[in-house]
Design a protein around this motif. Structure first.
Motif, PDB file in Angstrom:
ATOM      1  N   UNK C  43      60.103 -38.948  -4.340  1.00  0.00           N
ATOM      2  CA  UNK C  43      59.357 -39.557  -5.715  1.00  0.00           C
ATOM      3  C   UNK C  43      59.578 -38.611  -6.828  1.00  0.00           C
ATOM      4  N   UNK C  71      50.377 -33.253  -8.986  1.00  0.00           N
ATOM      5  CA  UNK C  71      49.621 -34.295  -9.260  1.00  0.00           C
ATOM      6  C   UNK C  71      49.647 -35.360  -8.073  1.00  0.00           C
ATOM      7  N   UNK C  72      50.351 -35.450  -7.453  1.00  0.00           N
ATOM      8  CA  UNK C  72      50.462 -36.113  -6.532  1.00  0.00           C
ATOM      9  C   UNK C  72      49.550 -35.829  -5.199  1.00  0.00           C
ATOM     10  N   UNK C  75      46.107 -36.313  -6.312  1.00  0.00           N
ATOM     11  CA  UNK C  75      45.810 -37.892  -6.073  1.00  0.00           C
ATOM     12  C   UNK C  75      45.594 -38.167  -4.388  1.00  0.00           C
TER      13      UNK C  75
ATOM     14  N   UNK D  34      50.452 -44.347  -2.005  1.00  0.00           N
ATOM     15  CA  UNK D  34      51.576 -44.440  -2.847  1.00  0.00           C
ATOM     16  C   UNK D  34      51.335 -45.757  -3.924  1.00  0.00           C
ATOM     17  N   UNK D  35      50.728 -46.777  -3.207  1.00  0.00           N
ATOM     18  CA  UNK D  35      50.464 -47.994  -4.175  1.00  0.00           C
ATOM     19  C   UNK D  35      49.444 -47.522  -5.293  1.00  0.00           C
ATOM     20  N   UNK D  36      48.543 -46.609  -5.116  1.00  0.00           N
ATOM     21  CA  UNK D  36      47.499 -46.470  -6.069  1.00  0.00           C
ATOM     22  C   UNK D  36      48.167 -45.359  -7.129  1.00  0.00           C
ATOM     23  N   UNK D  37      49.086 -44.508  -6.753  1.00  0.00           N
ATOM     24  CA  UNK D  37      49.725 -43.719  -7.463  1.00  0.00           C
ATOM     25  C   UNK D  37      50.558 -44.496  -8.500  1.00  0.00           C
ATOM     26  N   UNK D  38      51.234 -45.520  -7.971  1.00  0.00           N
ATOM     27  CA  UNK D  38      52.018 -46.426  -8.557  1.00  0.00           C
ATOM     28  C   UNK D  38      51.264 -47.290  -9.735  1.00  0.00           C
ATOM     29  N   UNK D  39      50.081 -47.638  -9.383  1.00  0.00           N
ATOM     30  CA  UNK D  39      49.272 -48.534 -10.203  1.00  0.00           C
ATOM     31  C   UNK D  39      48.613 -47.540 -11.195  1.00  0.00           C
ATOM     32  N   UNK D  41      48.886 -43.623 -11.982  1.00  0.00           N
ATOM     33  CA  UNK D  41      49.113 -42.318 -12.492  1.00  0.00           C
ATOM     34  C   UNK D  41      50.343 -42.659 -13.607  1.00  0.00           C
ATOM     35  N   UNK D  42      49.997 -41.924 -14.632  1.00  0.00           N
ATOM     36  CA  UNK D  42      51.109 -41.736 -15.659  1.00  0.00           C
ATOM     37  C   UNK D  42      52.325 -40.806 -15.122  1.00  0.00           C
ATOM     38  N   UNK D  43      53.484 -41.514 -15.065  1.00  0.00           N
ATOM     39  CA  UNK D  43      54.732 -41.053 -14.523  1.00  0.00           C
ATOM     40  C   UNK D  43      55.664 -39.860 -15.337  1.00  0.00           C
TER      41      UNK D  43
ATOM     42  N   UNK E  52      41.865 -52.240 -13.064  1.00  0.00           N
ATOM     43  CA  UNK E  52      41.280 -51.575 -12.415  1.00  0.00           C
ATOM     44  C   UNK E  52      39.843 -51.321 -13.347  1.00  0.00           C
TER      45      UNK E  52
END
Lengths: 94, 83, 94, 83, 94, 83
Positions: C43, C71-72, C75, D34-39, D41-43, E52
């Protein structure tokens, strides 16, 4: 996947355990080849086939799939060589 | 018969660890391969050969992926060098 | 992955089976950690590295990867906490 | 030695079910993460901290994902509550 | 996944081995069902849930998820039928 | 008790091969299903039914996927017919 990739420092094993370890590596390689086959099909299908007016693969799609698969295999071999070099470099540094 | 002696549980764990280690390396190699293909290779497949630009991109991509693996490994505290 | 996530109602087990069950859970956690490591690398590499003019990671890419990984992980911990709460809520409802 | 007695096949199945159940939960957790990170979190990763907006998005995302898991579970007739 | 998909030419097996083989197939089907469940949730969540502002699923999102899951299941059944036909065709060609 | 006799290692390998073969088929089916869903099905989910256009797209997609599987199999030299 290349057998040398899996290398590393293994503790001393008995004859029987060596057979078992080598069987395990073979099994992993078989599983990996089958997965690679599946993912290669998925990738080249996704990239090359986009119209569904016909049931059979069109000439143009077929040659796209061929080039895709060949290109991926060449790519994969090159990555394997570079990866092995880095693995060896890391091993000598230890 | 030595396979079913007292220490069989420990031996199972050793084999199981070796198996996971190998699975890890295979997965690393596969992710690296797919990621660098996505980053470096032209997807119209006009050729079945990799051209020079693609080849040098692949070499650098593998090298950078390796560095990222080491970097993340340090952050995770594993200390494993690309492993 | 947190051990508590795997909890639940297990039938009464013998001492020997308990050892085996706990070994199995440990094994799954090891496998999961290694997979997480791999997917975190994939990622952050994908999101942070986009130019291939150099062989080594550039300063900017390196700090991007660091922030991405941190950050990950934060999270992931937050998701773990929320997930555990929901699991417990579901358990009490039963 | 009790490990190799007559009922060993049944016991294998019990352990195998427990293993699958755990694998399922681990996979659920990973997909959710992974899904909630994609939805949420700013990348661009300008920060290594999650900001307030991201945090509340994550909490709601987990909650909604849980609901979807239950909903789909009902449709599949499993009746398993988020499990 | 349909049991017939897994068919093929198996060598003659003892009673005991047959039980074991059939146990293995059952185990694979259970694992596959659980994975399908997980991937169905992931897909329908990804396609249907995008805001959300609330903690709970909105009516509109809920009906989207329902239709998504039903549609995917119907799709999966149709693919299974076509796939089985092709598998049988390949078997008779041999 | 015949399970733990001398040839147990060979038998393990046979079962292990059968297991991999099945895993392969399951994975093929799953990838095919997801790929054809992505190619053929409208993602706004206004209906829970597949319409005629989607149905015929699915049939052709499965057929073409099968052909690609065979084609790639030939290139890989496995010679396995969609298997």
């Amino acid at each position: 996947m290349d057998k040398s990739m899996l290398g590393g420092d293994m503790p001393q094993l008995s004859e029987e355990d060596n057979v078992r370890m080598s069987t395990m590596i073979d099994q992993l390689q078989i599983r990996d080849s089958l997965r690679m086959y599946n993912s290669l099909v998925e990738r080249c299908f996704t990239d090359c086939v986009d119209t569904f007016k016909h049931k059979s693969l069109q000439k143009q799609e077929e040659s796209c799939v061929r080039r895709c698969a060949e290109k991926f295999l060449k790519h994969s071999m090159r990555v394997g060589m570079r990866f092995a070099e880095l693995n060896q470099g890391a091993a000598t540094q230890d | 018969a030595s396979n079913d002696t007292a220490s069989s549980l420990e031996k199972e764990q050793i084999f199981s660890m070796a198996e996971k280690e190998m699975e890890y390396r295979v997965e690393l190699f596969n992710k690296l391969t797919h990621t660098c293909f996505n980053k470096c290779v032209e997807k119209k497949y006009k050729e079945s050969e990799l051209n020079m630009g693609e080849n040098s991109c692949i070499d650098r991509c593998v090298s950078k992926y390796w560095h990222v693996t080491n970097l993340v490994g340090q952050l995770l505290g594993s200390g494993r060098p690309g492993m």
